[in-house]
Structure formats: C-alpha cells, structure tokens
Design a protein around this motif. Structure first.
Motif: not given
Length: 78
Positions: A40-41, A43-50
């Motif tokens: 979840r960490k 694959c989601s949010g800004k970290l997931g996008i990067s």
C-alpha cells in the motif's frame, strides 16, 4: 446465503442495474499484514507514482537494449 463471517458482502443499488460485491479476506482481524502495508505504501501516493515512473523507465530501457542487441545480430553483415 453466505454466513456473515465469510467476508463477502453483496449490495444492490436501489432502482439501478449496478450490483456491488465486496470480498474481504476470511479471518482477517482488521490488521493488515506487513506485505499489504508495504504494498500500500509503495503503490499509492507520491511514492507510488514515482515508483511506477521509475519502473516504466527501467522497463523501457530493458526493452530498448534487448531490441538493439537483437537488431544488431539480425541485420549483421555476413
């Protein structure tokens, strides 16, 4: 009907043709496993996008290099 502890919930919208079925892990205690939390960490949010952008760029370069090497050997002069 399924027992309530099976983790499957079925709901029908009023007056519509859309049905929704939700499946949860059987026997889940509400706590996410460590793999689910990491997934979840990452694959989601800004970290997931990067991570997705970096993965896409890495995949592009792998395919590009394999294509270059393959093309070199296919079109090599004899």
């Amino acid at each position: 009907m399924q027992p309530q502890d099976s983790g499957i919930q079925y709901s029908r919208w009023d007056g519509g043709s859309r049905d929704a079925v939700h499946v949860a892990a059987v026997g889940s205690t509400g706590e996410a496993s460590s793999w689910e939390r990491i997934s979840r960490k990452l694959c989601s949010g800004k970290l997931g996008i990067s991570m997705k952008v970096l993965g896409g760029l890495a995949l592009f370069w792998v395919v590009f290099i394999l294509g270059y090497i393959t093309g070199y050997y296919v079109h090599k002069c004899k």
